[in-house]
Design an enzyme around this catalytic site. Structure first.
Site, PDB file in Angstrom:
ATOM      1  N   TRP A  70      86.777  37.163  48.797  1.00 43.40           N
ATOM      2  CA  TRP A  70      86.514  36.690  50.166  1.00 43.40           C
ATOM      3  C   TRP A  70      87.478  37.276  51.187  1.00 43.40           C
ATOM      4  CZ3 TRP A  70      91.033  34.616  51.647  1.00 43.40           C
ATOM      5  CH2 TRP A  70      91.841  34.077  50.649  1.00 43.40           C
ATOM      6  N   ASN A  71      88.598  37.867  50.761  1.00 37.98           N
ATOM      7  CA  ASN A  71      89.636  38.166  51.757  1.00 37.98           C
ATOM      8  C   ASN A  71      89.339  39.390  52.633  1.00 37.98           C
ATOM      9  OD1 ASN A  71      90.123  39.826  49.571  1.00 37.98           O
ATOM     10  ND2 ASN A  71      92.334  39.558  49.583  1.00 37.98           N
ATOM     11  N   ARG A  93      84.044  49.886  49.568  1.00 37.41           N
ATOM     12  CA  ARG A  93      84.757  50.817  48.697  1.00 37.41           C
ATOM     13  C   ARG A  93      84.202  50.821  47.275  1.00 37.41           C
ATOM     14  NH1 ARG A  93      91.061  48.844  48.456  1.00 37.41           N
ATOM     15  NH2 ARG A  93      90.820  47.213  46.925  1.00 37.41           N
ATOM     16  N   PRO A 102      78.819  39.062  46.327  1.00 37.69           N
ATOM     17  CA  PRO A 102      79.968  38.782  47.202  1.00 37.69           C
ATOM     18  C   PRO A 102      80.530  37.390  46.921  1.00 37.69           C
ATOM     19  CG  PRO A 102      77.912  38.446  48.392  1.00 37.69           C
ATOM     20  CD  PRO A 102      77.529  38.940  47.013  1.00 37.69           C
ATOM     21  N   ALA A 103      81.738  37.136  47.413  1.00 44.66           N
ATOM     22  CA  ALA A 103      82.347  35.808  47.251  1.00 44.66           C
ATOM     23  C   ALA A 103      81.496  34.759  47.968  1.00 44.66           C
ATOM     24  CB  ALA A 103      83.756  35.823  47.821  1.00 44.66           C
ATOM     25  N   SER A 131      90.941  37.649  41.421  1.00 45.08           N
ATOM     26  CA  SER A 131      92.161  37.149  40.781  1.00 45.08           C
ATOM     27  C   SER A 131      92.303  37.714  39.364  1.00 45.08           C
ATOM     28  CB  SER A 131      92.123  35.629  40.739  1.00 45.08           C
ATOM     29  OG  SER A 131      91.007  35.207  39.982  1.00 45.08           O
ATOM     30  N   GLU A 149      90.439  45.401  40.073  1.00 46.74           N
ATOM     31  CA  GLU A 149      91.428  45.358  41.163  1.00 46.74           C
ATOM     32  C   GLU A 149      91.858  43.904  41.277  1.00 46.74           C
ATOM     33  OE1 GLU A 149      92.442  47.975  42.772  1.00 46.74           O
ATOM     34  OE2 GLU A 149      90.933  49.465  42.270  1.00 46.74           O
ATOM     35  N   CYS A 173      95.998  41.180  48.552  1.00 49.05           N
ATOM     36  CA  CYS A 173      96.612  41.509  47.265  1.00 49.05           C
ATOM     37  C   CYS A 173      97.826  42.402  47.490  1.00 49.05           C
ATOM     38  CB  CYS A 173      95.603  42.214  46.375  1.00 49.05           C
ATOM     39  SG  CYS A 173      94.817  43.584  47.223  1.00 49.05           S
ATOM     40  N   SER A 189      97.020  51.219  52.558  1.00 45.44           N
ATOM     41  CA  SER A 189      95.583  51.338  52.282  1.00 45.44           C
ATOM     42  C   SER A 189      94.981  52.459  53.109  1.00 45.44           C
ATOM     43  CB  SER A 189      94.878  50.023  52.632  1.00 45.44           C
ATOM     44  OG  SER A 189      95.475  48.980  51.919  1.00 45.44           O
TER      45      SER A 189
HETATM   46  P1  NAP Z   1      88.471  35.048  42.552  1.00 38.55           P
HETATM   47  O1  NAP Z   1      88.449  33.579  42.541  1.00 38.55           O
HETATM   48  O2  NAP Z   1      88.841  35.767  41.316  1.00 38.55           O
HETATM   49  O3  NAP Z   1      87.025  35.482  43.060  1.00 38.55           O
HETATM   50  C1  NAP Z   1      86.664  36.817  43.230  1.00 38.55           C
HETATM   51  C2  NAP Z   1      85.200  36.973  42.945  1.00 38.55           C
HETATM   52  O4  NAP Z   1      84.952  36.634  41.583  1.00 38.55           O
HETATM   53  C3  NAP Z   1      84.296  36.078  43.782  1.00 38.55           C
HETATM   54  O5  NAP Z   1      83.122  36.783  44.103  1.00 38.55           O
HETATM   55  C4  NAP Z   1      83.994  34.954  42.822  1.00 38.55           C
HETATM   56  O6  NAP Z   1      82.783  34.307  43.087  1.00 38.55           O
HETATM   57  C5  NAP Z   1      83.910  35.700  41.518  1.00 38.55           C
HETATM   58  N1  NAP Z   1      84.067  34.858  40.343  1.00 38.55           N
HETATM   59  C6  NAP Z   1      84.781  33.705  40.215  1.00 38.55           C
HETATM   60  N2  NAP Z   1      84.627  33.226  38.956  1.00 38.55           N
HETATM   61  C7  NAP Z   1      83.811  34.081  38.292  1.00 38.55           C
HETATM   62  C8  NAP Z   1      83.283  34.113  36.977  1.00 38.55           C
HETATM   63  N3  NAP Z   1      83.557  33.183  36.068  1.00 38.55           N
HETATM   64  N4  NAP Z   1      82.462  35.128  36.629  1.00 38.55           N
HETATM   65  C9  NAP Z   1      82.152  36.079  37.515  1.00 38.55           C
HETATM   66  N5  NAP Z   1      82.627  36.098  38.794  1.00 38.55           N
HETATM   67  C10 NAP Z   1      83.459  35.114  39.177  1.00 38.55           C
HETATM   68  O7  NAP Z   1      89.452  35.635  43.640  1.00 38.55           O
HETATM   69  P2  NAP Z   1      89.533  35.258  45.177  1.00 38.55           P
HETATM   70  O8  NAP Z   1      90.305  34.015  45.312  1.00 38.55           O
HETATM   71  O9  NAP Z   1      88.179  35.335  45.812  1.00 38.55           O
HETATM   72  O10 NAP Z   1      90.325  36.505  45.732  1.00 38.55           O
HETATM   73  C11 NAP Z   1      91.684  36.536  45.801  1.00 38.55           C
HETATM   74  C12 NAP Z   1      92.265  37.390  44.679  1.00 38.55           C
HETATM   75  O11 NAP Z   1      91.748  38.707  44.777  1.00 38.55           O
HETATM   76  C13 NAP Z   1      93.748  37.516  44.786  1.00 38.55           C
HETATM   77  O12 NAP Z   1      94.355  37.385  43.540  1.00 38.55           O
HETATM   78  C14 NAP Z   1      93.928  38.940  45.310  1.00 38.55           C
HETATM   79  O13 NAP Z   1      95.169  39.501  45.010  1.00 38.55           O
HETATM   80  C15 NAP Z   1      92.799  39.639  44.669  1.00 38.55           C
HETATM   81  N6  NAP Z   1      92.479  40.868  45.412  1.00 38.55           N
HETATM   82  C16 NAP Z   1      92.798  42.063  44.817  1.00 38.55           C
HETATM   83  C17 NAP Z   1      92.556  43.238  45.483  1.00 38.55           C
HETATM   84  C18 NAP Z   1      92.878  44.540  44.835  1.00 38.55           C
HETATM   85  O14 NAP Z   1      92.328  45.552  45.249  1.00 38.55           O
HETATM   86  N7  NAP Z   1      93.745  44.584  43.837  1.00 38.55           N
HETATM   87  C19 NAP Z   1      91.976  43.215  46.743  1.00 38.55           C
HETATM   88  C20 NAP Z   1      91.664  41.986  47.323  1.00 38.55           C
HETATM   89  C21 NAP Z   1      91.922  40.807  46.615  1.00 38.55           C
HETATM   90  P3  NAP Z   1      82.738  32.894  43.885  1.00 38.55           P
HETATM   91  O15 NAP Z   1      83.241  33.173  45.228  1.00 38.55           O
HETATM   92  O16 NAP Z   1      81.284  32.576  43.866  1.00 38.55           O
HETATM   93  O17 NAP Z   1      83.588  31.955  43.102  1.00 38.55           O
END
Ligand code: NAP
Length: 485
Positions: free
Chosen positions: A158-159, A167, A183-184, A237, A258, A292, A449
């Site tokens: 979502w961020n 990308r 998408p989130a 995450s 990522e 992130c 970035s």
């Molecule tokens: P998240 O809870 O892991 O969610 C990311 C995505 O995964 C969402 O679309 C979510 O869907 C989906 N998801 C959740 N549970 C799932 C499952 N069991 N199976 C399949 N998909 C699932 O992370 P977030 O809170 O949205 O994002 C923040 C995290 O992203 C932070 O840790 C940040 O560091 C990381 N991030 C990393 C980068 C990078 O390039 N390294 C860039 C941006 C963010 P729902 O929304 O429907 O739950």
């Protein structure tokens, strides 16, 4: 001035499968909120597992013909999309601010950044090369070619609602892969608007399918376990990423992960302190700290710590917090109550363990999920705030005495996405760049970035690269053909 309601009304609310917008098969929906006000912005379709499978069916059916579309045509679709996104900057920016909370100025920045991935990969589409060589013993000719990996599942956070999509979608279109995008749930509107735009640009039916759902795990897992899927690319995450890697093991999917970060921001005694403060503001406050790449631990040489902390705290204290759609706002709300309470718990625990609050330190006035820009000093190295990803506008500062100590502490984390270092000594800059165990290093700059550079991490921050020349390789397989002369 954009009419907010007309903009929201213009966004499709359905699932996009095989070139058709449709409701979910059981008619269920999910609400999208504005984190600055709590108001419901839109009600969108919530896919069932059967809808997810229909999206995969469409992607699989379209793969062979899509791979045959000339690279120039695929590139032109991306180029047109790049131009249309830029033309609609204000619309995309407002949509992002409404559903995610970042101030409009930052949302405009994300539109520019996100669109650039389409421009970059429109150029890469026609530069997918192979190789021809004579075998060392002269007995055969070695030909290599690159071909699309195949149907890809893309899961985005979502961020950065636009850029985390472009990308992945950009290189997949350039390489000739079909896709299912998820998408989130908190920020799907930007993606739905993007897909509508790509449809206008001529992406054929079945190539790009989009699923939104309130039952994420249930809908995603059967797709991941389906042998027809060839690749999974995930940004989110570390915890969810690890689960998805396990699910992908059976199908031996190509993976790009990522994941989370815990970036150190090191200020050496020879640094330009004003430049370091400016870099710190960017590295910490970009996206309200919900990135992130956000600086998570400030490690400052003890001889410059007082000057750095004072100047940095003054800049943080001057930030205005509020609804990002309003003029003059620097810091929007966090994405939800859980996020805000999580950030606050980290701060309160650090304070109980001896950290000093220089600025902020608590909730800002609601109704949204606001948190005060916060600077903490004397943070114990083992405080949870120094170990976990903060994902909010909080900067914990601690001091070090030697370069060796700074590097040891910087590397003392499970994560490895990005590290920042400020120094005017070129030899030191090279030394620390080599020693930092991270996928990216920012020297004397607070944002690295760039669509033309390979973005990605090591260790618990995942693997794979997005952007740069490397970004398209993630969507290509190398085939070797041996030819007897
Ligand atoms: P998240 O809870 O892991 O969610 C990311 C995505 O995964 C969402 O679309 C979510 O869907 C989906 N998801 C959740 N549970 C799932 C499952 N069991 N199976 C399949 N998909 C699932 O992370 P977030 O809170 O949205 O994002 C923040 C995290 O992203 C932070 O840790 C940040 O560091 C990381 N991030 C990393 C980068 C990078 O390039 N390294 C860039 C941006 C963010 P729902 O929304 O429907 O739950």
């Amino acid at each position: 001035m954009i009419d907010r309601q007309a903009l929201l009304d213009s966004v499709p609310k359905g699932l996009y499968i095989d070139g058709q917008w449709r409701d979910s098969s059981d008619g269920t929906t999910l609400e999208v909120d504005n984190p600055a006000t709590g108001e419901v912005l839109a009600t969108i379709a919530s896919a069932t597992p059967a809808d997810g499978m229909a999206a995969l069916d469409a992607a699989v059916a379209a793969q062979a013909s899509w791979a045959k579309v000339p690279p120039r045509e695929r590139g032109e679709i991306l180029r047109t999309a790049y131009e249309k996104i830029v033309e609609r900057t204000e619309e995309f920016a407002l949509l992002m601010t409404l559903e995610m909370g970042k101030p409009l100025a930052e949302a405009r920045g994300e539109v520019a950044y996100g669109a650039e991935f389409f421009r970059w990969f429109s150029e890469e589409a026609v530069r997918i090369h192979g190789r021809y060589s004579v075998a060392p013993n002269g007995a055969s000719r070695l030909l290599t070619m690159k071909q699309p990996v195949g149907p890809t599942l893309m899961i985005t956070p979502w961020n950065f609602p636009l850029a985390m999509g472009t990308r992945k979608i950009g290189p997949a279109i350039a390489a000739g892969c079909t896709m299912v995008v998820k998408p989130a749930s908190q920020t799907p509107l930007t993606m739905l608007a993007l897909v509508q735009l790509l449809e206008e640009c001529g992406v054929p039916a079945g190539v790009l399918n989009v699923i939104t759902t309130a039952h994420t795990g249930e809908v995603m897992e059967p797709i991941i376990r389906d042998p027809r899927l060839r690749k999974l690319t995930f940004t989110g995450s570390t915890q969810v990423g690890q689960r998805l890697v396990e699910q992908s093991a059976q199908g031996l999917l190509r993976l790009s992960m990522e994941l989370g970060g815990n970036a150190p921001f090191i200020v050496f005694d020879d640094a330009d302190i004003d430049a370091a403060v400016t870099g710190a503001m960017l590295a910490k406050m970009r996206n309200i700290g919900e990135a992130c790449t956000a600086a998570n631990r400030f490690l400052v040489h003890e001889s410059v710590a007082a000057e750095f902390s004072e100047k940095f705290a003054a800049r943080m204290a001057a930030l205005t917090v509020g609804d990002g759609t309003k003029d003059g706002i620097d810091v929007g709300p966090l994405v939800d109550q859980k996020a805000r309470d999580g950030v606050d718990a980290l701060v309160q625990e650090a304070v109980a363990a001896g950290a000093k609050v220089v600025v902020g330190g608590g909730h800002a006035e609601g109704p949204g999920w606001f948190y005060q820009p916060t600077v903490l000093t004397d943070v114990p190295a083992d405080a949870r705030i120094a170990v976990e990803e903060i994902f909010g506008p909080v900067a914990p500062i601690s001091t070090f005495q030697t370069e060796e100590e700074a590097l040891t502490r910087a590397n003392d984390t499970a994560y490895g996405l990005i590290a920042y270092a400020f120094t005017r000594d070129l030899a030191r800059a090279l030394r620390v760049s080599e020693a930092l165990e991270f996928g990216m290093v920012g020297i004397n700059q607070g944002v690295v970035s760039n669509p033309a550079a390979p973005f990605g991490g090591v260790k618990a921050s995942g693997f794979g690269r997005e952007g740069g020349f490397e970004g398209i390789d993630e969507y290509l397989e190398v085939k070797y053909v041996g030819i007897a002369p």
